[in-house]
Every structure is written in C-alpha cells, then in structure tokens.
Design a protein around this motif. Structure first.
Motif, PDB file in Angstrom:
ATOM      1  N   ALA A  91       0.837  -1.212   0.000  1.00  0.00           N
ATOM      2  CA  ALA A  91       0.000   0.000   0.000  1.00  0.00           C
ATOM      3  C   ALA A  91       0.870   1.261   0.000  1.00  0.00           C
ATOM      4  CB  ALA A  91      -0.936  -0.014   1.201  1.00  0.00           C
ATOM      5  N   LEU A  92       1.946   1.261   0.801  1.00  0.00           N
ATOM      6  CA  LEU A  92       2.824   2.445   0.854  1.00  0.00           C
ATOM      7  C   LEU A  92       3.577   2.612  -0.465  1.00  0.00           C
ATOM      8  CD1 LEU A  92       4.259   2.090   4.486  1.00  0.00           C
ATOM      9  CD2 LEU A  92       2.542   3.728   3.689  1.00  0.00           C
ATOM     10  N   SER A  93       3.869   1.497  -1.105  1.00  0.00           N
ATOM     11  CA  SER A  93       4.535   1.566  -2.399  1.00  0.00           C
ATOM     12  C   SER A  93       3.610   2.228  -3.429  1.00  0.00           C
ATOM     13  CB  SER A  93       4.927   0.155  -2.832  1.00  0.00           C
ATOM     14  OG  SER A  93       5.217   0.147  -4.194  1.00  0.00           O
ATOM     15  N   ARG A  94       2.332   1.905  -3.354  1.00  0.00           N
ATOM     16  CA  ARG A  94       1.377   2.537  -4.293  1.00  0.00           C
ATOM     17  C   ARG A  94       1.262   4.040  -4.037  1.00  0.00           C
ATOM     18  NH1 ARG A  94      -1.244  -2.496  -3.483  1.00  0.00           N
ATOM     19  NH2 ARG A  94      -2.576  -1.688  -1.842  1.00  0.00           N
ATOM     20  N   MET A  95       1.664   4.500  -2.821  1.00  0.00           N
ATOM     21  CA  MET A  95       1.681   5.939  -2.547  1.00  0.00           C
ATOM     22  C   MET A  95       2.960   6.582  -3.080  1.00  0.00           C
ATOM     23  SD  MET A  95       0.258   5.821   1.369  1.00  0.00           S
ATOM     24  CE  MET A  95       1.064   7.340   1.862  1.00  0.00           C
ATOM     25  N   GLY A  96       3.859   5.777  -3.613  1.00  0.00           N
ATOM     26  CA  GLY A  96       5.078   6.323  -4.229  1.00  0.00           C
ATOM     27  C   GLY A  96       6.340   6.112  -3.414  1.00  0.00           C
ATOM     28  N   TYR A  97       6.242   5.509  -2.246  1.00  0.00           N
ATOM     29  CA  TYR A  97       7.441   5.311  -1.425  1.00  0.00           C
ATOM     30  C   TYR A  97       8.252   4.107  -1.888  1.00  0.00           C
ATOM     31  CZ  TYR A  97       6.051   8.638   2.175  1.00  0.00           C
ATOM     32  OH  TYR A  97       5.741   9.783   2.847  1.00  0.00           O
ATOM     33  N   PRO A  98       9.564   4.247  -2.016  1.00  0.00           N
ATOM     34  CA  PRO A  98      10.404   3.057  -2.076  1.00  0.00           C
ATOM     35  C   PRO A  98      10.354   2.408  -0.690  1.00  0.00           C
ATOM     36  CG  PRO A  98      11.713   5.081  -2.334  1.00  0.00           C
ATOM     37  CD  PRO A  98      10.327   5.499  -2.009  1.00  0.00           C
ATOM     38  N   ILE A  99      10.301   1.079  -0.670  1.00  0.00           N
ATOM     39  CA  ILE A  99      10.036   0.385   0.596  1.00  0.00           C
ATOM     40  C   ILE A  99      11.262  -0.366   1.094  1.00  0.00           C
ATOM     41  CG2 ILE A  99       8.554  -1.320   1.754  1.00  0.00           C
ATOM     42  CD1 ILE A  99       6.977   1.064   0.646  1.00  0.00           C
ATOM     43  N   ILE A 100      11.520  -0.259   2.391  1.00  0.00           N
ATOM     44  CA  ILE A 100      12.514  -1.097   3.055  1.00  0.00           C
ATOM     45  C   ILE A 100      11.737  -2.202   3.765  1.00  0.00           C
ATOM     46  CG2 ILE A 100      14.403  -1.176   4.713  1.00  0.00           C
ATOM     47  CD1 ILE A 100      14.583   1.920   4.379  1.00  0.00           C
ATOM     48  N   ILE A 101      11.975  -3.426   3.282  1.00  0.00           N
ATOM     49  CA  ILE A 101      11.259  -4.593   3.813  1.00  0.00           C
ATOM     50  C   ILE A 101      12.103  -5.234   4.902  1.00  0.00           C
ATOM     51  CG2 ILE A 101      10.410  -6.921   3.240  1.00  0.00           C
ATOM     52  CD1 ILE A 101      10.089  -5.926   0.332  1.00  0.00           C
ATOM     53  N   ASN A 102      11.691  -5.073   6.140  1.00  0.00           N
ATOM     54  CA  ASN A 102      12.394  -5.760   7.233  1.00  0.00           C
ATOM     55  C   ASN A 102      11.728  -7.114   7.476  1.00  0.00           C
ATOM     56  OD1 ASN A 102      11.696  -6.086  10.500  1.00  0.00           O
ATOM     57  ND2 ASN A 102      13.856  -6.105   9.965  1.00  0.00           N
ATOM     58  N   TYR A 103      12.530  -8.083   7.909  1.00  0.00           N
ATOM     59  CA  TYR A 103      12.010  -9.409   8.253  1.00  0.00           C
ATOM     60  C   TYR A 103      12.998 -10.036   9.216  1.00  0.00           C
ATOM     61  CZ  TYR A 103      15.607 -11.105   5.100  1.00  0.00           C
ATOM     62  OH  TYR A 103      16.828 -11.355   4.533  1.00  0.00           O
ATOM     63  N   LEU A 104      12.606 -11.193   9.783  1.00  0.00           N
ATOM     64  CA  LEU A 104      13.509 -11.867  10.723  1.00  0.00           C
ATOM     65  C   LEU A 104      14.296 -12.974  10.033  1.00  0.00           C
ATOM     66  CD1 LEU A 104      14.605 -12.326  13.577  1.00  0.00           C
ATOM     67  CD2 LEU A 104      12.664 -13.848  13.978  1.00  0.00           C
ATOM     68  N   SER A 105      13.609 -13.999   9.500  1.00  0.00           N
ATOM     69  CA  SER A 105      14.335 -15.152   8.952  1.00  0.00           C
ATOM     70  C   SER A 105      13.769 -15.657   7.632  1.00  0.00           C
ATOM     71  CB  SER A 105      14.306 -16.299   9.969  1.00  0.00           C
ATOM     72  OG  SER A 105      12.962 -16.583  10.288  1.00  0.00           O
ATOM     73  N   ASN A 106      12.592 -15.196   7.261  1.00  0.00           N
ATOM     74  CA  ASN A 106      11.924 -15.747   6.089  1.00  0.00           C
ATOM     75  C   ASN A 106      12.299 -14.938   4.843  1.00  0.00           C
ATOM     76  OD1 ASN A 106      10.141 -17.059   4.415  1.00  0.00           O
ATOM     77  ND2 ASN A 106       8.503 -17.086   5.946  1.00  0.00           N
ATOM     78  N   GLU A 107      13.525 -15.162   4.364  1.00  0.00           N
ATOM     79  CA  GLU A 107      14.007 -14.345   3.242  1.00  0.00           C
ATOM     80  C   GLU A 107      13.182 -14.563   1.980  1.00  0.00           C
ATOM     81  OE1 GLU A 107      18.204 -14.492   2.357  1.00  0.00           O
ATOM     82  OE2 GLU A 107      17.864 -13.349   0.506  1.00  0.00           O
ATOM     83  N   GLU A 108      12.733 -15.805   1.812  1.00  0.00           N
ATOM     84  CA  GLU A 108      11.948 -16.119   0.615  1.00  0.00           C
ATOM     85  C   GLU A 108      10.664 -15.273   0.578  1.00  0.00           C
ATOM     86  OE1 GLU A 108      11.486 -20.359   0.225  1.00  0.00           O
ATOM     87  OE2 GLU A 108       9.949 -20.039  -1.327  1.00  0.00           O
ATOM     88  N   ALA A 109      10.000 -15.183   1.724  1.00  0.00           N
ATOM     89  CA  ALA A 109       8.761 -14.392   1.777  1.00  0.00           C
ATOM     90  C   ALA A 109       9.075 -12.905   1.581  1.00  0.00           C
ATOM     91  CB  ALA A 109       8.055 -14.620   3.111  1.00  0.00           C
ATOM     92  N   ALA A 110      10.208 -12.456   2.115  1.00  0.00           N
ATOM     93  CA  ALA A 110      10.590 -11.051   1.941  1.00  0.00           C
ATOM     94  C   ALA A 110      10.880 -10.756   0.466  1.00  0.00           C
ATOM     95  CB  ALA A 110      11.805 -10.736   2.811  1.00  0.00           C
ATOM     96  N   GLN A 111      11.559 -11.705  -0.208  1.00  0.00           N
ATOM     97  CA  GLN A 111      11.841 -11.536  -1.643  1.00  0.00           C
ATOM     98  C   GLN A 111      10.543 -11.513  -2.435  1.00  0.00           C
ATOM     99  OE1 GLN A 111      14.568 -10.708  -2.879  1.00  0.00           O
ATOM    100  NE2 GLN A 111      16.338 -11.678  -1.872  1.00  0.00           N
ATOM    101  N   GLU A 112       9.588 -12.332  -2.006  1.00  0.00           N
ATOM    102  CA  GLU A 112       8.284 -12.381  -2.678  1.00  0.00           C
ATOM    103  C   GLU A 112       7.582 -11.026  -2.558  1.00  0.00           C
ATOM    104  OE1 GLU A 112       6.666 -16.624  -1.851  1.00  0.00           O
ATOM    105  OE2 GLU A 112       5.083 -15.192  -1.330  1.00  0.00           O
ATOM    106  N   CYS A 113       7.674 -10.434  -1.370  1.00  0.00           N
ATOM    107  CA  CYS A 113       7.063  -9.120  -1.154  1.00  0.00           C
ATOM    108  C   CYS A 113       7.720  -8.089  -2.070  1.00  0.00           C
ATOM    109  CB  CYS A 113       7.199  -8.711   0.317  1.00  0.00           C
ATOM    110  SG  CYS A 113       6.540  -7.080   0.666  1.00  0.00           S
ATOM    111  N   ALA A 114       9.062  -8.141  -2.160  1.00  0.00           N
ATOM    112  CA  ALA A 114       9.783  -7.204  -3.039  1.00  0.00           C
ATOM    113  C   ALA A 114       9.344  -7.397  -4.493  1.00  0.00           C
ATOM    114  CB  ALA A 114      11.289  -7.416  -2.898  1.00  0.00           C
ATOM    115  N   ALA A 115       9.171  -8.644  -4.898  1.00  0.00           N
ATOM    116  CA  ALA A 115       8.765  -8.918  -6.278  1.00  0.00           C
ATOM    117  C   ALA A 115       7.363  -8.365  -6.546  1.00  0.00           C
ATOM    118  CB  ALA A 115       8.813 -10.420  -6.543  1.00  0.00           C
TER     119      ALA A 115
END
Ligand code: NAP
Length: 247
Positions: free
Chosen positions: A25-49
């Motif tokens: 949602a914040l990305s749709r407002m125009g913000y580049p996003i910093i995705i923080n996560y603990l250990s689930n890198e695959e899910a974080a990469q999915e979010c970035a994609a």
C-alpha cells in the motif's frame, strides 16, 4: 538502489501478513520500501517482487527488531549506502504472540514479547526520529492490537507490550507534533494471517458483528492513510479495525 534525496518507508515484519500488505500500500503511494524481516528471506523476496510488479521499488533489510544492536547495525549500514536518503515513514509492525495464562508464563516469554514489541518500538523509533524532526516531517504508525486496549486472557505479555506502545505513542506524539511528525496506532482485532492460522474462525466469527475475520489489506489501507499527508491533523490516536468487536 539509491536515488539522491529519496524518502523511504520502513515496514518492520514486511515479509508476510499485515506488514506485507502495508508495504504494498505504501509503495502505491510512491514510497520506495525497506522490507524488514527476521528469517523468512523467501517471503521477503516475494514481497519485493510484488512491489516491483506494481511498479514500485523495494529493498530487503534483515534484522531482529528485538535486538538493539541488530537495529543499530542494520540502520547504520542502510544509511551508509544511502547517504542522501532518509526514512520518512516508519511502520512498527513486526510481531509474534507467546500466549499463556500468567500463572504458567515463563519469564522468557514475558521478556521476549516485551522486547519484540515495546522495546523494538523504542529503539527503532528513537533511531529514526532525528531525521524526521530535522526534516520537519515524518509518519510513525504502530500496529498494536485489540488486546492492548481491552486485554485478552492468555496475553498478559502481549497486552502489556501493545498497551505500552499505545501510551508511549501518545506521549511521543506530544513531543514531536510541532515538528510535523505524527505518531498513531492501528489496533486490529482478528485478521486472517499466519499469526491467527491456529484460531478457529468459524467459531470466533460469531463474536464479531461483521461476522468474519478482517484482511491484511483492510488494515494496510488504514495504515497507509495515517502515513499520508492527508492525516496531518491526526496524532496520538488509536484506530480500531476489528469488525465492531467490543473494545
Ligand atoms: P504474521 O503474518 O505472523 O507476520 C509476522 C511478521 O513479523 C513477519 O514478517 C515476520 O518475519 C516478522 N517478525 C517476527 N518476529 C520478528 C523479529 N524479531 N524481527 C523482525 N521481524 C519479525 O503476523 P501479522 O498477523 O501480520 O501481525 C503483524 C502485526 O499485527 C503484529 O505486530 C501483530 O501483533 C499485530 N496484530 C495482528 C493481529 C492478527 O489478527 N493477525 C491482530 C492484532 C494485532 P519472518 O517472515 O522473517 O518471520
């Protein structure tokens, strides 16, 4: 990737659930996003994609929000690689539950939850406040819980941590309002995510006036509004998103 003087949004726990929907949602407002996560890198990469697929920009920043040193190290590294950029929006969202009746609750479970929610709020927010204050604009949105407003049995640790964030946010809102920084909280009830996958929706929905669990996107829309310039006159507030469940 770094564009000169770019304003970023940092969402903690953005790999899954409410955090992921908020990052989108914040990305749709125009913000580049910093995705923080603990250990689930695959899910974080999915979010970035997903963010990139909708035309936005995103990068991963792994750190454990419950560890002061890890927070400092990650943010310092990010700042080093982004000398002209700053974080304008912070969504303190990362979280887990460790439920137990208080009489049986190990001290470790108490401390883990206080560190992961309340202390994380303190260390991350304090770290990023200076830039917000000096730029005279910032948005801090804390994802709290119905439990932090009314208390829920089995959650003395979680309720205390979330209530602490609500109170600290109200105090902070009064410290930084003059500098264009707002501090608000959203308090979800039952939302369909991994965190609630062990709960029986069929049984629990009978307690909820709108007769269902909420979605992560419904929470994200409120977070995004509070993070927008349109919400400039709302600060120190807690907005419940719970389908009418008594608060
Ligand atoms: P979720 O789907 O289980 O996702 C939890 C997120 O937090 C994941 O991205 C996870 O990263 C991250 N995380 C957990 N521990 C972390 C740590 N120590 N450091 C950094 N990241 C960490 O949870 P959710 O339901 O979206 O919950 C998000 C927030 O909403 C939480 O603060 C929760 O208390 C609150 N909330 C949820 C509900 C609900 O019904 N779902 C209701 C009220 C409040 P990994 O993927 O790497 O594990």
């Amino acid at each position: 990737m770094s564009t000169n003087g770019c304003k970023y949004a940092l969402v903690t726990g953005a790999s899954r659930g409410i955090g992921r929907a908020t990052a989108l949602a914040l990305s749709r407002m125009g913000y580049p996003i910093i995705i923080n996560y603990l250990s689930n890198e695959e899910a974080a990469q999915e979010c970035a994609a997903l963010i990139k697929a909708q035309g936005g920009d995103a990068e991963l920043l792994q750190f454990d929000v419950s560890k002061e040193d890890a927070i400092e190290q990650a943010i310092a590294q990010w700042e080093e690689s982004h000398p002209n950029d700053w974080i304008e929006v912070l969504v303190n969202n990362a979280g887990v539950r460790k439920d137990n009746l208080m009489i049986f609750m190990p001290a470790d479970d108490w401390n883990t939850i206080i560190n992961l929610h309340l202390n994380a709020f303190f260390f991350i927010t304090r770290r990023l406040l200076k830039n917000m204050v000096s730029h005279r604009y910032g948005r801090i949105v804390n994802v709290v819980s119905l439990s932090g407003i009314k208390g829920l049995p089995g959650q003395t640790n979680y309720a205390a941590a979330k209530a602490g964030i609500i109170a600290a946010g109200k105090a902070l809102a009064q410290e930084v309002g003059k500098r264009g920084v707002t501090v608000n909280a959203v308090a979800p009830g039952y939302i369909k995510t991994d965190m609630t996958s062990d709960l029986d929706e069929t049984q629990l929905k009978a307690l909820i006036p709108v007769n269902r669990f909420g979605t992560a996107e419904e929470v994200a829309d409120v977070v995004a509004f509070l993070a927008s310039p349109k919400a400039s006159y709302i600060t120190g507030e807690v907005i419940s998103i719970n389908g009418g469940l008594y608060t």
